[in-house]
Design an enzyme around this catalytic site. Structure first.
Site, mmCIF file in Angstrom:
data_model
loop_
_atom_site.group_PDB
_atom_site.id
_atom_site.type_symbol
_atom_site.label_atom_id
_atom_site.label_comp_id
_atom_site.label_asym_id
_atom_site.label_seq_id
_atom_site.Cartn_x
_atom_site.Cartn_y
_atom_site.Cartn_z
ATOM 1 N N CYS A 33 -41.062 -10.091 -16.701
ATOM 2 C CA CYS A 33 -41.195 -9.577 -18.077
ATOM 3 C C CYS A 33 -41.185 -8.048 -18.076
ATOM 4 O O CYS A 33 -40.606 -7.423 -18.970
ATOM 5 C CB CYS A 33 -42.487 -10.073 -18.717
ATOM 6 S SG CYS A 33 -42.536 -11.859 -18.896
ATOM 7 N N ASP A 68 -28.398 -10.361 -43.575
ATOM 8 C CA ASP A 68 -28.803 -11.352 -44.592
ATOM 9 C C ASP A 68 -30.014 -12.171 -44.143
ATOM 10 O O ASP A 68 -30.386 -13.129 -44.796
ATOM 11 C CB ASP A 68 -27.620 -12.281 -44.922
ATOM 12 C CG ASP A 68 -27.109 -13.026 -43.683
ATOM 13 O OD1 ASP A 68 -27.675 -12.819 -42.578
ATOM 14 O OD2 ASP A 68 -26.151 -13.817 -43.811
HETATM 15 C C1 BEZ Z 1 -42.655 -13.146 -14.857
HETATM 16 O O1 BEZ Z 1 -42.446 -12.490 -15.875
HETATM 17 O O2 BEZ Z 1 -42.689 -12.628 -13.749
HETATM 18 C C2 BEZ Z 1 -42.857 -14.638 -14.973
HETATM 19 C C3 BEZ Z 1 -43.447 -15.156 -16.097
HETATM 20 C C4 BEZ Z 1 -43.639 -16.533 -16.197
HETATM 21 C C5 BEZ Z 1 -43.208 -17.359 -15.181
HETATM 22 C C6 BEZ Z 1 -42.607 -16.814 -14.060
HETATM 23 C C7 BEZ Z 1 -42.421 -15.452 -13.955
#
Ligand code: BEZ
Length: 229
Positions: free
Chosen positions: A47, A140
């Protein structure tokens, strides 16, 4: 999982707490295109790479008139603390400011409404976390594209920019874009209906006549010349 959005559905006009305060989604989008992208948890490695890349690409999204907004099942406090990490990962000042807000969905209300949960990945309480969803809305407020990745697979933001280019082109001109199309490929635009090839499509594609068709349709339907190449 219940909930979800289908192509053509209007974005729900939800209210939510975010890193820039409380928002109403339609007001946030205004007259722009919009991308809503979810991620599983704050402070996780994949993430962090994704939101870091999204932050670096924010000027490209702005050029395309696309407002960005992220979401995960963590709190605003977590989002703000994690934003410092994301900025540090990008080699920048570790401030709480990102070029897009992150929605606090700690109760999973939006994740359920929008069909964003990944049943295979759970938090410490055994609750599913958010999948990596990409929703792109037109001015829209209707859903133009959705991509759903599991939590364990990071997205390709070059591909997201590519599909936005195609969506905006095909919203304006009566053309369709073929496999691996990029804006620089001159012979990569295919007119959509009403022009259909007579005989095998493969022959028609290799003849180059589809480009002439695209130019013709673009002029016919918009009264303007075809500016893409
Ligand atoms: C990550 O962002 O590293 C991750 C998040 C959830 C599951 C596996 C990896």
């Amino acid at each position: 999982m219940p909930g979800g959005l289908l192509l053509g559905d209007e974005a729900p006009n939800f209210e939510a707490n975010t890193t820039i305060g409380r928002i109403r989604f339609h007001d946030y989008l205004g007259d722009s295109w919009g991308i809503l992208f979810s991620h599983p948890r704050d402070f996780t490695p994949v993430c962090t790479t994704e939101l870091g890349r999204a932050a670096k690409l924010a000027p490209e999204f702005a050029k395309k008139n696309v407002k960005m907004i992220a979401l995960s099942v963590d709190s605003v406090e977590d989002h703000l603390a994690w934003s410092k990490d994301i900025n540090a990962y990008n080699g920048q000042e570790p401030t709480e400011k990102l070029p897009f807000p992150i929605i606090d969905d700690k109760n999973r209300d939006l994740a359920i409404l929008l069909g964003m949960l990944d049943p295979a990945e759970k938090d410490e309480k055994g609750m599913p976390v958010t999948a990596r969803v990409v929703f792109i809305f037109g001015p829209d407020k209707k859903l133009k594209l959705s991509i759903l990745y599991p939590a364990t697979t990071g997205r390709n933001f070059d591909e997201i920019l590519r599909v936005i280019t195609s969506l905006q082109l095909t919203a304006e001109k009566r053309v369709a874009t073929p496999v691996d199309w990029k804006v620089k490929t001159l012979k990569g635009q295919i007119p959509s209906s009403p022009s259909r090839p007579k005989g095998p499509v493969s022959k028609w594609l290799s003849s180059g006549s589809f480009l002439l068709g695209a130019l013709f349709l673009a002029r016919t339907h918009t009264g303007r010349t075809f500016p893409y190449g």
